[in-house]
Design an enzyme around this catalytic site. Structure first.
Site, PDB file in Angstrom:
ATOM      1  N   ARG A 334       0.840  -1.197   0.000  1.00 35.31           N
ATOM      2  CA  ARG A 334       0.000   0.000   0.000  1.00 35.31           C
ATOM      3  C   ARG A 334       0.871   1.241   0.000  1.00 35.31           C
ATOM      4  O   ARG A 334       1.877   1.310   0.716  1.00 35.31           O
ATOM      5  CB  ARG A 334      -0.931   0.017   1.214  1.00 35.31           C
ATOM      6  CG  ARG A 334      -1.874  -1.185   1.242  1.00 35.31           C
ATOM      7  CD  ARG A 334      -2.832  -1.148   2.404  1.00 35.31           C
ATOM      8  NE  ARG A 334      -3.648  -2.362   2.445  1.00 35.31           N
ATOM      9  CZ  ARG A 334      -4.570  -2.619   3.361  1.00 35.31           C
ATOM     10  NH1 ARG A 334      -4.807  -1.729   4.308  1.00 35.31           N
ATOM     11  NH2 ARG A 334      -5.254  -3.747   3.328  1.00 35.31           N
ATOM     12  N   ARG A 349       1.764   1.828  10.241  1.00 32.70           N
ATOM     13  CA  ARG A 349       1.382   2.084   8.847  1.00 32.70           C
ATOM     14  C   ARG A 349       2.624   1.934   7.971  1.00 32.70           C
ATOM     15  O   ARG A 349       3.515   2.775   8.002  1.00 32.70           O
ATOM     16  CB  ARG A 349       0.777   3.484   8.700  1.00 32.70           C
ATOM     17  CG  ARG A 349      -0.053   3.653   7.432  1.00 32.70           C
ATOM     18  CD  ARG A 349      -0.725   5.008   7.384  1.00 32.70           C
ATOM     19  NE  ARG A 349      -1.719   5.200   8.430  1.00 32.70           N
ATOM     20  CZ  ARG A 349      -2.969   4.736   8.376  1.00 32.70           C
ATOM     21  NH1 ARG A 349      -3.364   4.032   7.330  1.00 32.70           N
ATOM     22  NH2 ARG A 349      -3.825   4.979   9.366  1.00 32.70           N
ATOM     23  N   GLU A 421      -6.754   0.608  14.815  1.00 33.37           N
ATOM     24  CA  GLU A 421      -7.486  -0.407  14.045  1.00 33.37           C
ATOM     25  C   GLU A 421      -6.585  -1.604  13.750  1.00 33.37           C
ATOM     26  O   GLU A 421      -5.461  -1.451  13.279  1.00 33.37           O
ATOM     27  CB  GLU A 421      -7.983   0.192  12.721  1.00 33.37           C
ATOM     28  CG  GLU A 421      -8.779  -0.805  11.878  1.00 33.37           C
ATOM     29  CD  GLU A 421      -9.060  -0.287  10.478  1.00 33.37           C
ATOM     30  OE1 GLU A 421      -9.316  -1.120   9.587  1.00 33.37           O
ATOM     31  OE2 GLU A 421      -9.006   0.943  10.271  1.00 33.37           O
ATOM     32  N   SER A 424     -10.989  -5.387  10.178  1.00 31.25           N
ATOM     33  CA  SER A 424     -12.307  -4.947   9.735  1.00 31.25           C
ATOM     34  C   SER A 424     -13.018  -6.115   9.085  1.00 31.25           C
ATOM     35  O   SER A 424     -12.379  -7.082   8.653  1.00 31.25           O
ATOM     36  CB  SER A 424     -12.200  -3.770   8.760  1.00 31.25           C
ATOM     37  OG  SER A 424     -11.601  -4.194   7.548  1.00 31.25           O
ATOM     38  N   ARG A 475       0.380  -4.708  12.876  1.00 35.66           N
ATOM     39  CA  ARG A 475      -0.410  -4.109  13.957  1.00 35.66           C
ATOM     40  C   ARG A 475      -0.632  -5.099  15.097  1.00 35.66           C
ATOM     41  O   ARG A 475      -0.754  -4.691  16.256  1.00 35.66           O
ATOM     42  CB  ARG A 475      -1.728  -3.577  13.410  1.00 35.66           C
ATOM     43  CG  ARG A 475      -1.493  -2.409  12.464  1.00 35.66           C
ATOM     44  CD  ARG A 475      -2.748  -1.673  12.091  1.00 35.66           C
ATOM     45  NE  ARG A 475      -2.450  -0.619  11.118  1.00 35.66           N
ATOM     46  CZ  ARG A 475      -3.341   0.219  10.622  1.00 35.66           C
ATOM     47  NH1 ARG A 475      -4.609   0.150  11.021  1.00 35.66           N
ATOM     48  NH2 ARG A 475      -2.995   1.130   9.737  1.00 35.66           N
TER      49      ARG A 475
END
Length: 512
Positions: A334, A349, A421, A424, A475
């Site tokens: 990403r 990130r 986060e 999801s 994470r």
């Protein structure tokens, strides 16, 4: 051998002799996908495409020429439903803070319907002329009909060309319309998201705590500096027990999810850009999250959801084969364009990471129950690791275009001093399947047709697709290192992971 380049704008590279460079990704081209053989026991081909992936010379791609190129795949968008439910669609677009132009879509659709009727009318006139030509005619009358047929043919060619252009424009504009939204989803921005569940409480420390960057340095687990020299910012090396911890997280996650009936997969990590588009991930100029390979129609995946979604593309599944439940391991890439500041430091990130992703294809009436199953699996996994977390029902403006409803899991990260986060779970209903062409044939009794003894197959329906993160390694490492740190500088390994780490119970400081 051709060396391809990655297109992007935001990540500085330190090498000077490499041909790798980054620039903004232009509008992506669309190409047909090479279709792999399917298992005949549950899969029927709707239609077949074949296109080999070839190395291409390195070229500079113009965004203008890409934008002018007509789309080479068409989503099965129900424009009539959109027209008949204009008010609901309009409210949904506003609630989701979407830039979709509904008025343009409806205007193009009406123009297309009008033009289609005109084309059909001329075709009917041509057929009538052809029928008249079969009878006995005076030479003058035959000549008149020949001339009339010629004029109708020329008119039809022009109208059909205009119709194709109009359909392409309609497809291009309509793709920005987001999925509809579950009625229980909170309306508003991220701050309006509702807490669905909260598990545990923050650990209380009797000593000054460290964040994962300091722990990674002190325990010789993570090297950001060398990675920055080799690859650029937001890359990292894992070392020593951190490598074992990554493997343990993934192997434990796979083993737990497989117990729920999920089929394990590893996936391609380079896909055609059209598959990315069909899954609802739209490159957005300078803020694109996609690494595109220059000179090709391919890009690096940001999630295994994309290649897994493409497995059954352009297929008709048997209802008896559903649900199809996958747990896929892949590396993810990403750009993280626009991300900066302390809230994104360290492993939180990064540009490349390992992830295990769950993906489900099911009947429409079952998708809500599978959405609950996916979030329950996530919550069970994180509870087993002793994390303090909360599950959020994300508000409308925080939903991506494909999601009908999305639950996020945020875990407490004491070193960062906030929730972050870690997972999801999204129900995308038929948004992706209408673009990927994934249908199923209901297992209904054959219906007898008008002709004696002839049976009709029940009409196909689009499947619903769902995706959920089972384990995003960086994470998870942030959570484990920061929550399980000890006063002596060591980090305790949660019990479920120990068998996957050769019995190691703690990561201890190295002797100098």
């Amino acid at each position: 051998m051709v060396l391809h380049t990655l297109r992007l704008a935001t990540v500085p590279l330190t090498f000077t002799t490499s041909r790798l460079f980054l620039k903004p990704s232009p509008t992506l081209s669309f190409f047909s996908r090479h279709v792999q053989p399917r298992k005949p026991s549950f899969l029927l081909r709707a239609f077949s495409n074949s296109s080999a992936v070839q190395d291409t010379p390195l070229t500079q791609t113009s965004s203008d020429s890409s934008a002018a190129r007509p789309p080479q795949w068409k989503a099965a968008i129900d424009f009539k439903w959109i027209r008949d439910n204009k008010e609901a669609v309009e409210i949904n677009i506003e609630n989701r803070n979407s830039n979709a132009d509904l008025e343009a879509v409806l205007e193009l659709y009406e123009n297309m319907v009008t033009l289609q009727k005109e084309v059909e009318g001329i075709r009917e006139e041509r057929n009538n002329v052809a029928k008249k030509m079969k009878g006995k005619l005076e030479p003058s009358e035959r000549e008149r009909l020949v001339e009339e047929g010629k004029n109708l043919k020329e008119s039809l060619v022009t109208l059909e060309e205009n119709l194709v252009k109009l359909q392409d424009e309609l497809q291009h504009v309509a793709r920005s319309i987001p999925n509809m939204t579950h009625p229980d989803v909170p309306v508003g921005g991220e701050d309006s998201s509702a807490i669905r569940k909260e598990v545990g409480s923050p650990r209380e420390f009797s000593f000054p705590i460290k964040d994962h960057l300091q722990l990674g340095k002190d325990l010789d687990l993570i090297d950001f500096d060398s990675a920055a020299e080799v690859s650029g910012s937001k890359f990292f090396y894992l070392k020593n027990e951190a490598v074992l911890l990554e493997m343990a997280l993934l192997n434990w996650t796979l083993s737990e999810v497989m117990k729920k009936g999920f089929t394990p997969l590893t996936t391609p990590e380079i896909v055609r850009s059209s598959i990315v588009e069909k899954c609802g991930f739209q490159p957005r100029g300078d803020n694109t999250q996609v690494y595109s390979i220059d000179g090709t129609d391919q890009c690096l995946i940001g999630t295994a959801e994309i290649p897994v979604g493409g497995i059954h593309m352009d297929s008709i599944l048997l209802e008896s084969s559903l649900p199809l439940k996958y747990i896929a391991f892949s590396h993810c890439f990403r750009t993280e364009a626009g991300a900066a500041g302390a809230a994104t430091k360290g492993l939180y990130r990064v540009h490349q990471f390992s992830k295990a992703e769950m993906f489900v294809l099911c009947r429409p009436e079952d998708s809500e129950s599978f959405h609950n199953e996916l979030i329950q699996i996530e919550e069970d996994l994180f509870t087993s690791l002793g994390l303090h977390f909360k599950t959020l029902d994300m508000a409308t403006a925080d939903l991506g275009a494909p999601a009908y409803r999305k639950f996020d899991v945020e875990a407490w990260m004491p070193g960062l001093g906030r929730f972050g986060e870690i997972s999801s779970a999204s129900n995308c209903t038929d948004y992706q399947s209408r673009r990927l062409g994934i249908r199923f044939r209901p297992s209904e009794p054959l219906q007898t047709g008008p002709k004696k003894g002839k049976a009709n197959l029940p009409p196909t329906k689009f499947v619903h697709t769902l995706n959920a993160t089972a384990c995003a390694v960086p994470r998870m490492m942030v959570c484990l290192l920061e929550n399980y740190q000890q006063e002596d500088g060591s980090v305790v390994i949660p019990e479920p992971l120990r068998p996957f780490m050769g019995g190691i119970e703690a990561i201890k400081p190295k002797l100098r």
